[in-house]
Write an enzyme that holds these catalytic residues in place. Structure first.
Site, PDB file in Angstrom:
ATOM      1  N   TYR A   1       0.713  -1.217  -0.020  1.00 47.51           N
ATOM      2  CA  TYR A   1      -0.062   0.074   0.016  1.00 47.51           C
ATOM      3  C   TYR A   1       0.701   1.425  -0.171  1.00 47.51           C
ATOM      4  CZ  TYR A   1      -3.964   3.013   1.138  1.00 47.51           C
ATOM      5  OH  TYR A   1      -4.957   3.948   0.891  1.00 47.51           O
TER       6      TYR A   1
ATOM      7  N   LYS B   1      -1.567   6.316 -23.175  1.00 45.83           N
ATOM      8  CA  LYS B   1      -1.060   6.461 -24.646  1.00 45.83           C
ATOM      9  C   LYS B   1       0.498   6.539 -24.143  1.00 45.83           C
ATOM     10  CE  LYS B   1      -5.379   8.534 -24.995  1.00 45.83           C
ATOM     11  NZ  LYS B   1      -6.073   9.794 -24.774  1.00 45.83           N
TER      12      LYS B   1
ATOM     13  N   PHE C   1      -9.182  19.211 -25.462  1.00 45.17           N
ATOM     14  CA  PHE C   1      -9.367  18.018 -25.368  1.00 45.17           C
ATOM     15  C   PHE C   1     -10.626  17.767 -24.660  1.00 45.17           C
ATOM     16  CE2 PHE C   1      -9.297  13.548 -24.078  1.00 45.17           C
ATOM     17  CZ  PHE C   1      -9.194  12.950 -25.201  1.00 45.17           C
ATOM     18  N   THR C   2     -11.544  16.811 -25.209  1.00 45.61           N
ATOM     19  CA  THR C   2     -12.770  16.538 -24.434  1.00 45.61           C
ATOM     20  C   THR C   2     -12.844  16.743 -22.921  1.00 45.61           C
ATOM     21  OG1 THR C   2     -12.650  14.172 -24.752  1.00 45.61           O
ATOM     22  CG2 THR C   2     -14.030  15.423 -26.340  1.00 45.61           C
TER      23      THR C   2
ATOM     24  N   ASP D   1       0.241  18.999 -21.590  1.00 43.05           N
ATOM     25  CA  ASP D   1      -0.518  17.723 -21.521  1.00 43.05           C
ATOM     26  C   ASP D   1       0.630  17.100 -22.332  1.00 43.05           C
ATOM     27  OD1 ASP D   1      -1.879  15.337 -22.192  1.00 43.05           O
ATOM     28  OD2 ASP D   1      -3.873  16.740 -22.574  1.00 43.05           O
TER      29      ASP D   1
ATOM     30  N   ARG E   1     -15.734  11.944 -35.529  1.00 41.08           N
ATOM     31  CA  ARG E   1     -15.214  13.202 -34.817  1.00 41.08           C
ATOM     32  C   ARG E   1     -15.753  14.241 -35.560  1.00 41.08           C
ATOM     33  NH1 ARG E   1     -12.797  12.142 -29.551  1.00 41.08           N
ATOM     34  NH2 ARG E   1     -15.346  12.090 -29.681  1.00 41.08           N
TER      35      ARG E   1
ATOM     36  N   PHE F   1     -22.436  10.936 -28.271  1.00 45.87           N
ATOM     37  CA  PHE F   1     -21.700  10.080 -29.272  1.00 45.87           C
ATOM     38  C   PHE F   1     -21.101   8.765 -28.626  1.00 45.87           C
ATOM     39  CE2 PHE F   1     -17.407  10.564 -27.404  1.00 45.87           C
ATOM     40  CZ  PHE F   1     -17.294  11.849 -26.835  1.00 45.87           C
TER      41      PHE F   1
HETATM   42  C1  LIG Z   1      -6.587  10.619 -23.695  1.00 49.37           C
HETATM   43  C2  LIG Z   1      -6.287  11.922 -23.574  1.00 49.37           C
HETATM   44  C3  LIG Z   1      -6.411  12.499 -22.273  1.00 49.37           C
HETATM   45  C4  LIG Z   1      -7.080  11.999 -21.174  1.00 49.37           C
HETATM   46  O1  LIG Z   1      -6.661  10.813 -20.924  1.00 49.37           O
HETATM   47  P1  LIG Z   1      -7.454   9.245 -20.407  1.00 49.37           P
HETATM   48  O2  LIG Z   1      -6.203   8.513 -19.732  1.00 49.37           O
HETATM   49  O3  LIG Z   1      -8.238   8.967 -21.384  1.00 49.37           O
HETATM   50  O4  LIG Z   1      -8.336  10.054 -18.970  1.00 49.37           O
HETATM   51  C5  LIG Z   1      -6.039  13.934 -21.822  1.00 49.37           C
HETATM   52  N1  LIG Z   1      -5.382  14.603 -23.116  1.00 49.37           N
HETATM   53  C6  LIG Z   1      -5.078  14.115 -24.312  1.00 49.37           C
HETATM   54  C7  LIG Z   1      -4.458  14.962 -25.416  1.00 49.37           C
HETATM   55  C8  LIG Z   1      -5.508  12.786 -24.632  1.00 49.37           C
HETATM   56  O5  LIG Z   1      -5.210  12.329 -25.720  1.00 49.37           O
END
Ligand SMILES: *Cc1c(COP(=O)(O)O)cnc(C)c1O
Length: 482
Positions: A80, A266, A132-133, A223, A389, A455
């Site tokens: 932990y 990613k 980003f969304t 980011d 998209r 979507f």
């Molecule tokens: C996917 C993504 C996020 C969010 O990451 P998650 O692990 O899906 O929550 C934030 N910024 C960018 C540019 C992304 O491609």
């Protein structure tokens, strides 16, 4: 770059890895594909994986892991608090980003939640190259608003400009003058700007943004979720960086950032995420929220196996012959489609190849969802799952009016190290066939439309029997073969 050149003929992308664990794919006959997309409400998010041949929906959490990552996962140190695994990850962050303080989080949006809660006061704005969304949602949830200031070129679907992800520095200066530095929570730069087609910014651009921010005491948040692709493009497209190593470019970008966060779904080809900084005051402010939302400070919602995979994955991201794989396959797809006259986003970016539905099916008006219709048609023609998209991905306003999106794209993500060149060639074959038969593609309408993020779960219906006609033509042309 230390890339392989072919002696005879054209250069093609070359896989710099061998495949030793495989997963069998299933390619349904065309009538079954029509049935599957109908059952999925013509929404590729609702398809079942067993009905999908090539899953090109996203690159999130579906990149291939290496033998070294899998091996490291087997020797993870579970506890932990105070696990050796966390220490290894923390040290890797120091080594790669030269940032002393690291906070773990379960994925990218969790980092956005923490950063937005800590640094955004109601009424403040966050200038960025593009939204980003999930980022936008968290900023708005905390009373802030997003100010997008990309170059005008960013929204030009067909361009040869190498850095469409750049921020417009003049617009940044104007925004600071207009709103005052006190009303700006921070400036956000997104590597490999996702929603405009995985487009990179340059090191030079970030240096200019830094000058403005420093002059006004504004902090820069990077980011880095799609950093791997952006690094590759800086190395291959930016003159001043030709002779820098990927590690040196990473350090240079990191030095210009006050805070870096990433989705490890990613970056690092694993799962999870994290935030790092060199500023102890910023770190202490964010740290309070980690146990509240994520978990204790030495795991932050991740399993130790995930953390081991990230540490190795980040290391592998510093290898040119690893990070060139995505962009090279995407460039190949894009260039082959251009040769056949198929409309695609240029220049090729990271993340995936993007079909321009506005021109591909120019006879379908935006209120009949050209990109959604094209994604459904492509699944029928190939068993390939892409992502809409475009207007379907937008939300209605309070009066129920539907805003049309700037671009209507079908994103065909190329998860890293997952597909071979033959599979990409299959995709090209079916896309070209569909393009020749594009007049057969018709529009869609919602039959079930959720209010928020429609979507993801929305269901649609074909506006005529165009899908049956498409299947008939497929059988005439391609026969009973799959
Ligand atoms: C996917 C993504 C996020 C969010 O990451 P998650 O692990 O899906 O929550 C934030 N910024 C960018 C540019 C992304 O491609």
């Amino acid at each position: 770059m230390s890339e392989v050149k072919f002696f005879y003929g054209e250069n093609i992308p070359l896989e710099m890895h061998k495949v030793r664990i495989v997963q069998k794919l299933n390619l349904l006959p065309v009538e079954h594909r029509q049935k599957a997309i109908t059952e999925a409400g013509n929404n590729t998010f609702l398809l079942k994986n067993r009905d999908v041949f090539m899953d090109m929906l996203t690159d999130s959490g579906v990149n291939a892991m290496s033998d070294k990552q899998m091996g490291a996962m087997m020797v993870a140190d579970d506890s932990y608090a105070g696990s050796e695994t966390f220490t290894r990850l923390e040290q890797k962050i120091v080594e790669i980003f030269n940032k002393k303080f690291f906070l773990p989080a379960h994925q990218g949006r969790a980092c956005e939640n923490i950063i937005s809660q800590v640094f955004i006061k109601p009424g403040q704005i966050v200038p960025m190259n593009y939204h980003f969304t999930t980022t936008k949602a968290h900023i708005m949830l905390n009373g802030g608003s997003v100010l997008e200031i990309p170059l005008d070129e960013a929204l030009n679907v067909n361009s040869s400009f190498p850095f469409k992800g750049n921020m417009d520095v003049e617009k940044l200066k104007m925004a600071v003058e207009k709103h005052g530095p006190g009303n700006i929570a921070f400036v956000r730069l997104e590597a490999g700007a996702n929603l405009i087609g995985g487009q990179p910014f340059s090191l030079e651009n970030m240096q200019e943004v830094r000058q403005v921010c420093e002059a006004f005491g504004i902090m820069i948040v990077l980011d880095a979720s799609l950093l791997a692709d952006n690094l590759y493009f800086i190395k291959t497209r930016e003159e001043q960086c030709r002779d820098m190593s990927i590690r040196e470019i990473t350090r240079a970008l990191s030095e210009l950032s006050d805070i870096i966060y990433f989705s490890a779904r990613k970056l690092g080809n694993a799962r999870g995420g994290g935030i790092c900084t060199n500023d102890e005051t910023l770190y202490m402010k964010m740290r309070e929220l980690v146990p509240l939302y994520e978990g204790f400070l030495t795991y932050g919602g991740m399993s130790v196996r995930e953390m081991e995979a990230i540490a190795v994955g980040l290391d592998e991201t510093m290898d040119e012959n690893m990070i060139n794989q995505g962009p090279q396959f995407i460039a190949f797809m894009t260039e082959e489609l251009l040769k056949k006259g198929v409309p695609v986003v240029t220049p090729p970016g990271g993340l995936g190849c993007h079909l321009d539905a506005m021109r591909f099916v120019e006879h379908i008006p935006q209120n009949e969802y050209p990109a959604g219709a094209l994604a459904a048609a492509l699944y029928i023609a190939s068993g390939i799952r892409g992502m809409e998209r475009g207007t379907m991905s937008e939300q209605r306003d309070e009066d129920g009016n539907e805003p049309f999106s700037d671009m209507e794209l079908v994103r065909l993500a190329v998860p890293r190290r997952v597909f071979t060149l033959s599979q990409i060639k299959y995709a090209l074959d079916r896309i070209c066939w569909l393009y020749e038969n594009r007049k057969l593609i018709g529009g869609l309408k919602f039959v079930s439309e959720p209010k928020i993020l429609r979507f993801f779960f929305g269901r649609l219906e074909a506006l005529s029997d165009w899908q049956t006609k498409l299947v008939k033509k497929f059988k005439e042309d391609i026969g009973d073969s799959l």
